[in-house]
Design a protein around this motif. Structure first.
Motif, PDB file in Angstrom:
ATOM      1  N   TYR A  38      -9.361   0.183  -1.728  1.00  0.00           N
ATOM      2  CA  TYR A  38      -8.225   0.089  -0.822  1.00  0.00           C
ATOM      3  C   TYR A  38      -6.988  -0.258  -1.621  1.00  0.00           C
ATOM      4  N   TYR A  87      -5.827  11.323   8.087  1.00  0.00           N
ATOM      5  CA  TYR A  87      -6.851  10.674   7.268  1.00  0.00           C
ATOM      6  C   TYR A  87      -7.308   9.343   7.833  1.00  0.00           C
ATOM      7  N   SER A  88      -6.370   8.512   8.295  1.00  0.00           N
ATOM      8  CA  SER A  88      -6.775   7.176   8.707  1.00  0.00           C
ATOM      9  C   SER A  88      -5.791   6.598   9.707  1.00  0.00           C
ATOM     10  N   PHE A 108      -7.102  -4.718   6.949  1.00  0.00           N
ATOM     11  CA  PHE A 108      -8.204  -4.747   5.990  1.00  0.00           C
ATOM     12  C   PHE A 108      -9.161  -5.889   6.313  1.00  0.00           C
ATOM     13  N   ASP A 132      -4.339   3.205   8.344  1.00  0.00           N
ATOM     14  CA  ASP A 132      -3.231   3.359   7.402  1.00  0.00           C
ATOM     15  C   ASP A 132      -1.986   3.862   8.116  1.00  0.00           C
ATOM     16  N   SER A 164       0.841  -1.197   0.000  1.00  0.00           N
ATOM     17  CA  SER A 164       0.000   0.000   0.000  1.00  0.00           C
ATOM     18  C   SER A 164       0.882   1.255   0.000  1.00  0.00           C
ATOM     19  N   HIS A 165       0.311   2.378  -0.398  1.00  0.00           N
ATOM     20  CA  HIS A 165       1.075   3.623  -0.425  1.00  0.00           C
ATOM     21  C   HIS A 165       1.713   3.948   0.932  1.00  0.00           C
ATOM     22  N   PRO A 166       0.948   3.884   2.031  1.00  0.00           N
ATOM     23  CA  PRO A 166       1.575   4.226   3.318  1.00  0.00           C
ATOM     24  C   PRO A 166       2.742   3.300   3.657  1.00  0.00           C
ATOM     25  N   ARG A 179     -11.155  -5.124   9.392  1.00  0.00           N
ATOM     26  CA  ARG A 179     -12.211  -4.157   9.137  1.00  0.00           C
ATOM     27  C   ARG A 179     -13.391  -4.819   8.426  1.00  0.00           C
ATOM     28  N   LEU A 192      -7.304   6.914  -1.792  1.00  0.00           N
ATOM     29  CA  LEU A 192      -7.481   8.359  -1.819  1.00  0.00           C
ATOM     30  C   LEU A 192      -6.470   9.000  -2.770  1.00  0.00           C
ATOM     31  N   LEU A 246     -15.262   1.751   2.250  1.00  0.00           N
ATOM     32  CA  LEU A 246     -13.990   2.214   2.786  1.00  0.00           C
ATOM     33  C   LEU A 246     -13.188   2.811   1.643  1.00  0.00           C
ATOM     34  N   ILE A 247     -12.543   3.931   1.897  1.00  0.00           N
ATOM     35  CA  ILE A 247     -11.552   4.469   0.962  1.00  0.00           C
ATOM     36  C   ILE A 247     -10.296   4.676   1.781  1.00  0.00           C
ATOM     37  N   ASP A 248      -9.283   3.861   1.564  1.00  0.00           N
ATOM     38  CA  ASP A 248      -8.091   4.002   2.399  1.00  0.00           C
ATOM     39  C   ASP A 248      -7.127   5.015   1.786  1.00  0.00           C
ATOM     40  N   ALA A 249      -5.988   5.242   2.432  1.00  0.00           N
ATOM     41  CA  ALA A 249      -5.079   6.298   1.993  1.00  0.00           C
ATOM     42  C   ALA A 249      -4.562   6.050   0.582  1.00  0.00           C
ATOM     43  N   SER A 250      -4.312   4.786   0.229  1.00  0.00           N
ATOM     44  CA  SER A 250      -3.826   4.486  -1.120  1.00  0.00           C
ATOM     45  C   SER A 250      -4.895   4.829  -2.155  1.00  0.00           C
TER      46      SER A 250
END
Lengths: 572, 572
Positions: B472, A392-393, A427, A396, A130-132, A430, B511, B505-509
């Motif tokens: 996500y 934001y989260s 994920f 994340d 993932s990006h983070p 959740r 977004l 859900l919309i996670d940071a990635s």
């Protein structure tokens, strides 16, 4: 078909003299610019400096033939060098021939994996970073790299691939600081920071055109290398204890054969996989960004093949793992490269440099290289993004924080693996506790929203429950609990409508739960209905007995269910 | 509060003489019925037969104090015994004292884990064992158990915990078949099958009341044990080479202390975790089924504590890992147990049996126990469910098939781990390539459905895309590709509406991807809108800059977006 696997065939037939001119200029600029960083990244991986040059020749040619990005420049990059060094130092001591051999195996495995993933179209694998997690990993790795370079700037020995090891090692040796080296290193640092921050502005003040000024400002590292090499040669710094690159064997890269040592292969399997995936993600993000700027298209799966080919080339030409590098690609793009031919030109240029320039590089102080690495790597530390992710989260953010902390404390492999696993686990967690709301009709519309957030119309004998998640094994039981609790709390209930607008999947476990809910509600005299079941989900349900056993109906829309059920059958 | 952690306090104060009568009867019946299976499951785990009795005493008492199910009967069960045997044989040879000690460690670890999971409310962990994986695992384990019992029925030695090992081992020894043992074993098998299939009908033909007939039919194993033990004693079968249980130390279970051997603990950690989770899933499913029948409630987290306590009791009373058993619970329930007091009575009964009956059991032929295990275990093989799963979902089926095949080929641990990992991987893969459809208005309604499946109204400058998945990291890039492809294929497009009714859900990635889509569409002169964004998702978005940068609007409903955008601004 052939074009898909050999993208060079798409552009070479239309190649013009004008394109060649642009590519040649870019190739020359890239040649000059990437020599210092190629040497530096090889040292970062614990390899002889010349390996960095070797890895910039054949691998770049392989990518030019196989890759789909027109401007990506392939070679050794900082993160991959750090990861390679961490992996290699587990199996051999730096400086030994075993270490060199292991580097070839790592390149080979990485090349095989990338090629296989490309041919099997497994590029989506990279999406699980993932990006983070990537951002956290890059930031933490940059800190590790900077810490490892601090030793070279201080003129002391330090080793380790975790923050703790490096700090202990640095701390123990601090008394041994070699002042001439430190002076030289700090001088380079100040010069490089200055060039980066004020160089372009100063050069433009000298009336240079914008393009040239920007390019020269970027040439800071080259200038630092040239000046300190001359200084070192002139003052005989090596004799005064300043570490220099030393004698580099001249000539083109030798042909090399990775040893067929199966236990070694097995040990390097996971590191090679991580290096492949991280390298691919770094490379593809940049390739996509640049392709978007010029409205070109790249193919992720063919990119895997291109990077795989580059690593295979590295394995057989005494190289090290490579990927598309951030800084060398930006230089290539901004120098006006138009096709992969620019990469070919740069590869030829570096080949010529290994033939001709290596005697000159032997006086190059290592502290100079350390300063260039430090400056370029610290741009990867992205504090604002950390703050933004926190805002934001939390979920994340926690994946990012764990990646950062574990990369620093336990090393690159532990960091990236934990980051990926944690983001998957979060994920799953959740989705295993889905959000669900009772909805009511928004007056005068056919639209239904949460009764808690909106002013809605409801009736007491009818509960319309919207479940905001696919129904699958991890939340099947949770759904049962939710429905039973609802029915237990409202004895006047006659109908329950499950609104499936957000249900994209009902797996076998969830189907069993729905069966159980249907049966249990029937015992309590409550009818179960479904509404807004999506096409693919409905197709699936038709392959089971559920629809035959369902006590109620399946409505096309929530509104249809409302119209049918809002009047209590007993009242009417 | 105290009641929550000691459920016995909820029922003991209201305990009546009438309840005591029912419980006592059930306790006596259970005592008689479970002695043979307790001995058999201990042997299945490679432990002395008496360990099965020990594990039915204190653990059952602990569960009676701590558990929330009123009728669950705790003790050794087949699957857990098989899993324990597989784990223990990795660390010690059966028959050695190390093996016994390891069994105590396994119980202790399992007890600690279950208790901790209960106190930390981690019961949801068990949800990741999907129904198909559990069913597949139980079926395959049943086959393994039956194969291991075949050796006892043939009077030969066979060992192994995979189908291949067992087959090779059986095949090699087949020539050594001991005919008297085989005759005895087959006799038992035929008798038990007969009792199970025709017993109740025959007994009712003899005018016995239904309840008694059903109970006696279930007493087949007890009858087989009594008759063959007498035969064995009378004919001196042991001297003729028929394997018997042999001398069992009399007396109550001794106090035992699991050894504090850390390497051993570490080796048994994963097996203990698997045993805990599988045992919990088996136990809780049954407890919930029975609770539903009597409209009682059970608490999953307190159940973990109850089972944890039972395993801790086993660890300190020379036992083996235990859980709520299928057959012993059914016997308990159908014998009329009303409260956990029945479990206490049964524990006392088995305690009395270990004091008094063990000399009688030494002549019991092992083939008799093998026959009772084989018959009871084969009911777990559920072929229709396999067929049904295949029909409903290839993906669920493949998780089931892999679990079955790997359990048979690689053993219980590999089987269950692969099953869980594969079902998670399949779920992630599915969500990483989300289903998305263009929707249009169903004439005369405010309802929008797929333009491919339904007759809908659309306009060419407006695309309304419903994405059927949470957004996500795993599918963020996929979403970008989908939208870019859509825009590239329809040059007349002016508005894209992303319908988020299925986006939970919309996670940071994701977004970041939405940001990129918004910017890219803006470059192409297309406006991006959202519709039907759920409350929790919207709350999250408000913590980012996305809504400020969004070129279009966020509509409450698809219909609102349609009304606003269906007329091209350029046409009007």
């Amino acid at each position: 078909m052939l074009k898909r696997y050999l993208p060079i065939l798409t552009w070479l037939p239309h190649y013009t003299r004008r394109l060649a001119g642009a590519d040649l200029l870019a190739g020359v600029i890239v040649t000059v610019m990437v020599i210092p960083q190629s040497l530096a990244y090889a040292l970062l991986a614990g390899l002889p400096a010349v390996v960095g040059l070797y890895a910039s020749i054949l691998p770049a040619i392989a990518y030019a033939l196989l890759g789909t990005s027109r401007t990506l420049a392939v070679g050794p990059v900082a993160i991959i060098a750090l990861m390679s060094g961490a992996a290699l130092s587990e199996v051999a001591a730096p400086g030994t021939s075993d270490y060199l051999q292991a580097a070839l195996v790592l390149s080979l495995l990485s090349g095989l994996m990338l090629t296989a993933m490309g041919l099997l179209r497994l590029g989506f694998f990279a999406n699980f970073l993932s990006h983070p997690v990537i951002a956290g990993f890059l930031s933490a790795s940059a800190v590790l790299i900077a810490a490892s370079q601090a030793a070279h700037l201080l003129g002391i020995q330090a080793s380790g691939f975790t923050a703790l090891d490096l700090l202990v090692s640095l701390g123990g040796e601090l008394g041994q600081t070699h002042w001439p080296t430190l002076l030289l290193g700090l001088g380079c640092l100040v010069f490089l920071v200055g060039m980066r921050r004020y160089g372009e502005r100063m050069l433009r003040a000298l009336r240079l055109p914008k393009g040239l000024a920007s390019l020269l400002a970027r040439a800071g590292p080259v200038l630092a290398v040239v000046v300190t090499t001359l200084l070192s040669w002139w003052l005989g710094l090596a004799d005064r204890g300043v570490a220099v690159v030393g004698a580099i064997p001249g000539g083109l890269p030798p042909l090399s054969l990775p040893p067929l040592d199966l236990p070694l292969w097995r040990t390097l399997l996971i590191p090679a996989l991580l290096i492949s995936v991280v390298g691919f993600v770094e490379s593809i993000s940049m390739a996509q960004m640049l392709a978007a700027k010029r409205r070109e298209r790249i193919s992720p799966n063919q990119e895997l093949v291109g990077l795989g080919g580059a690593n295979l080339a590295a394995a057989f030409s005494a190289g090290m793992p490579v990927t598309g590098g951030l800084s060398r690609t930006v230089i290539n793009f901004e120098s006006g490269a138009r096709t992969p031919m620019a990469g070919l030109f740069a590869a030829l240029g570096i080949g010529a440099a290994t033939l001709a320039l290596t005697p000159l590089l032997q006086h190059l102080p290592i502290a100079t290289l350390a300063a260039t690495i430090t400056i370029s790597i610290l741009t990867l530390v992205d504090i604002p993004l950390v703050r933004q992710t926190w805002r934001y989260s939390r979920s994340d953010f926690s994946a990012m924080a764990v990646t950062i902390v574990l990369t620093l404390v336990e090393g690159v492999e532990a960091g990236i693996i934990s980051g990926v696993l944690l983001s998957i686990a979060l994920f799953l967690y959740r989705t295993s506790r889905p959000h669900s709301v009772l909805v009511g009709r928004i007056d005068g519309t056919e639209h239904f929203r949460s009764i808690e957030r909106h002013e809605t119309e409801t009736v007491s004998h009818l509960a319309m429950l919207r479940v905001d998640e696919s129904l699958y094994f991890a939340n099947a039981r949770y759904l049962e609990d939710t429905v039973y609790a609802l029915v237990a709390s409202r004895p006047e209930l006659e109908h329950v409508v499950l609104i499936c607008s957000a249900v994209n999947l009902i797996d076998a476990s969830a189907l069993e739960s729905l069966d159980a809910i249907n049966a249990r509600l029937e015992d309590s005299g409550v009818t179960l209905h479904l509404a807004e079941v999506k096409g693919p989900v409905m197709d699936r349900l038709k392959h089971s007995d559920f629809l035959d056993d369902l006590t109620g109906r399946v409505f096309l829309s929530t509104y249809a269910a409302w119209q049918e059920l809002k009047r209590s059958p007993e009242a009417s």
